[in-house]
Design an enzyme around this catalytic site. Structure first.
Site, PDB file in Angstrom:
ATOM      1  N   HIS A  24     -12.282  16.377  41.303  1.00 16.30           N
ATOM      2  CA  HIS A  24     -11.248  15.531  42.296  1.00 16.30           C
ATOM      3  C   HIS A  24     -10.046  15.575  41.632  1.00 16.30           C
ATOM      4  O   HIS A  24      -9.885  14.970  40.513  1.00 16.30           O
ATOM      5  CB  HIS A  24     -12.174  14.482  42.955  1.00 16.30           C
ATOM      6  CG  HIS A  24     -11.284  13.727  44.186  1.00 16.30           C
ATOM      7  ND1 HIS A  24     -11.424  14.140  45.368  1.00 16.30           N
ATOM      8  CD2 HIS A  24     -10.347  12.909  43.950  1.00 16.30           C
ATOM      9  CE1 HIS A  24     -10.738  13.740  46.152  1.00 16.30           C
ATOM     10  NE2 HIS A  24      -9.816  12.746  45.204  1.00 16.30           N
ATOM     11  N   ASP A  63     -15.102   4.957  55.162  1.00 19.64           N
ATOM     12  CA  ASP A  63     -13.671   5.526  54.532  1.00 19.64           C
ATOM     13  C   ASP A  63     -13.025   6.075  55.519  1.00 19.64           C
ATOM     14  O   ASP A  63     -11.561   5.979  55.613  1.00 19.64           O
ATOM     15  CB  ASP A  63     -13.831   6.370  53.425  1.00 19.64           C
ATOM     16  CG  ASP A  63     -12.717   6.650  52.632  1.00 19.64           C
ATOM     17  OD1 ASP A  63     -11.872   5.930  52.049  1.00 19.64           O
ATOM     18  OD2 ASP A  63     -12.338   8.019  52.707  1.00 19.64           O
ATOM     19  N   ARG A  80      -5.262   2.096  56.550  1.00 22.28           N
ATOM     20  CA  ARG A  80      -4.423   1.961  55.234  1.00 22.28           C
ATOM     21  C   ARG A  80      -3.032   2.647  55.533  1.00 22.28           C
ATOM     22  O   ARG A  80      -2.370   2.331  55.127  1.00 22.28           O
ATOM     23  CB  ARG A  80      -5.255   2.385  54.221  1.00 22.28           C
ATOM     24  CG  ARG A  80      -6.242   1.354  53.694  1.00 22.28           C
ATOM     25  CD  ARG A  80      -7.166   2.000  52.639  1.00 22.28           C
ATOM     26  NE  ARG A  80      -6.496   2.380  51.636  1.00 22.28           N
ATOM     27  CZ  ARG A  80      -6.831   3.199  50.484  1.00 22.28           C
ATOM     28  NH1 ARG A  80      -8.011   4.087  50.680  1.00 22.28           N
ATOM     29  NH2 ARG A  80      -6.062   3.615  49.474  1.00 22.28           N
ATOM     30  N   SER A  91     -12.647   4.499  47.542  1.00 24.35           N
ATOM     31  CA  SER A  91     -12.469   5.487  48.935  1.00 24.35           C
ATOM     32  C   SER A  91     -12.841   7.083  48.215  1.00 24.35           C
ATOM     33  O   SER A  91     -13.686   7.716  48.857  1.00 24.35           O
ATOM     34  CB  SER A  91     -10.890   5.637  49.184  1.00 24.35           C
ATOM     35  OG  SER A  91     -10.639   6.791  49.951  1.00 24.35           O
ATOM     36  N   LYS A 143     -16.912   9.173  48.647  1.00 23.70           N
ATOM     37  CA  LYS A 143     -17.046  10.478  49.102  1.00 23.70           C
ATOM     38  C   LYS A 143     -17.560  11.333  48.051  1.00 23.70           C
ATOM     39  O   LYS A 143     -18.329  12.308  48.211  1.00 23.70           O
ATOM     40  CB  LYS A 143     -15.699  11.023  49.357  1.00 23.70           C
ATOM     41  CG  LYS A 143     -15.104  10.427  50.682  1.00 23.70           C
ATOM     42  CD  LYS A 143     -13.709  10.860  51.303  1.00 23.70           C
ATOM     43  CE  LYS A 143     -12.792   9.961  50.348  1.00 23.70           C
ATOM     44  NZ  LYS A 143     -11.277  10.234  51.009  1.00 23.70           N
TER      45      LYS A 143
END
Ligand code: URA
Length: 442
Positions: A82, A161, A168, A183, A187
């Site tokens: 990620h 989220d 946000r 967050s 995931k």
């Protein structure tokens, strides 16, 4: 206990209990309290922070707020990757097929562009026919058959989220370390892999502009992974300038193909090999990063990586011939070469502004419902530290029309700082963070 009690405790700087955090996450997942109460708590968290215990509890509660993916039917160690987001950051398109070609299965759920940053799904969808909306079964079947699939989320992963992220975005609470860490990690944990490589960006185009902030974020995410029993390696890499030379969806696919075909060297290739090497190590396919690097280079040089990319495109309904003939990708109406006006050294770039310039050309969304023009963006071959002379090629715009090309030219020129003094090239990476600590490059 109700939401007002939870907001009050965080407003007073207290550590929230597990029950308070679960109440908050449940309310976010089911929209059972008004958005203004969720937003008030988000701002209290932004201002007063969270302890490691709170951040972990928040992550696990968000992970369990929806579906989780079971990858156990795929043999081998599944390693996810990620990036915290950047510009010209196309590493997934390069390392997913390369890592798969080296025998480590890649079952990856990616995202769309967010703000000034590009998204892997949007890039893949610029390939004619390519689908990123596979069913859960088709996803697993493809990874078992060819070793790689890159798709959008299946089911409802971390719905809490989804609600909180949207809030946000409009309440100036994105830049909160515990909120970012929870967050991302909620995931990643819900997506079911056995181990995770994180690319935490730092610099003018990153969510964390400072190196200390990026290292702290990397540490928080590694700690969460460790507590959840998953090995995590985070690499802090530079986002002082776009990673690849191409910015825009089809342009970034072209960049990835050029790298996999061995035609393009440079930072995009080097960061892909670095992250991919850590994936091979966590996936058990190599004992050291150096050995893993060697394997990836061999897969690149033999053409196995490009072949695997073509196989993935074919499996997901796309036209694999793009890997041989990039003119099959969407082509822009206006192609404008732009030249350097004065002598100097490239001293810096406002990479967020460069991402916004591409977004404004139609490569990204201003609103959620906007559709993209896959063909647009720009190619910027110059790097920080380069010396340039009047009349040198500077960048090339790929635009929908001349007006948009004019605006982009102005925005990109203003985002690039030229100096009289020779400028230093930034390093590729700044720190490697694991449960064992922080290593800096020698
Ligand atoms: N990416 C995410 O998924 N969440 C954040 O909070 C920031 C970046």
């Amino acid at each position: 206990m109700n939401m007002i009690d939870v907001i009050t405790d965080k407003k007073l700087g207290k550590e929230l209990t597990q029950e308070e955090i679960e109440l908050f996450v449940d309310a976010a997942a089911h929209s059972s309290v008004p958005d203004y109460q969720l937003a008030a708590l988000l701002m209290a968290i932004r201002l007063n922070g969270m302890t490691a215990r709170e951040t972990t509890a928040l992550t696990l509660a968000m992970q369990n707020s929806g579906d989780t993916v079971d990858l156990s039917s795929i043999p081998g160690i599944k390693v996810d990757k990620h990036s915290t987001g950047g510009v010209g950051d196309t590493t997934t398109l390069i390392l997913a097929p390369l890592v798969a070609a080296c025998g480590v299965p890649v079952a990856k759920m990616s995202g769309r562009g967010l703000g000034h940053t590009g998204g892997t799904l949007d890039k893949l969808e610029s390939i004619p026919g390519m689908s990123v909306a596979l069913s859960g079964e088709a996803f697993l079947e493809q990874v078992k058959r060819i070793g790689v699939a890159v798709i959008g989320q299946t089911g409802m992963l971390a719905p809490a989220d989804k609600t909180l992220y949207a809030l946000r975005d409009v309440t100036a609470t994105v830049d909160s370390l515990p909120l970012i860490a929870s967050s991302i990690m909620s995931k990643k944990l819900a997506a079911g892999s056995d181990a995770i490589v994180l690319d935490v960006k730092t610099g003018s185009g990153a969510i964390m502009h400072t190196l200390d902030g990026a290292i702290e974020l990397a540490r928080a995410m590694v700690d969460i992974g460790t507590l959840a029993g998953k090995p995590v390696t985070a690499i802090v890499t530079g986002m002082e300038q776009p990673l690849g030379t191409h910015v825009g969806n089809a342009l970034e696919v072209k960049d990835a193909i050029d790298v996999l075909a061995g035609r393009t060297k440079g930072d995009l290739l080097d960061v892909s090999l670095l992250l991919g090497a850590h994936m091979l190590v966590l996936g058990g396919a190599a004992g050291t990063v150096e050995e893993a690097h060697g394997k990836l280079v061999r897969a690149l040089e033999s053409g196995a990586g490009l072949e695997k990319f073509a196989e993935m495109i074919r499996a997901q309904g796309g036209n694999p011939a793009v890997t041989e003939d990039i003119t099959l990708l969407p082509q822009a109406n206006v192609v404008r070469p732009v030249f350097v006006r004065k002598h100097g050294f490239i001293a810096g770039m406002d990479t967020t502004a460069l991402g916004i310039a591409a977004q404004a050309m139609g490569a990204g969304r201003q609103r959620k419902e906007d559709s993209l023009d896959y063909s647009v963006g720009f190619v910027l071959p110059v790097r920080i530290g380069d010396e340039v002379f009047p009349g040198d090629p500077f960048f090339t715009l790929y635009a929908r029309n001349e007006d948009e090309a004019d605006r982009a030219e102005e925005a990109i020129r203003s985002a690039i700082v030229l100096s009289e003094e020779a400028a230093v090239r930034p390093p590729l990476w700044y720190a490697q963070v694991t449960r064992d600590g922080v290593i800096k490059p020698s």
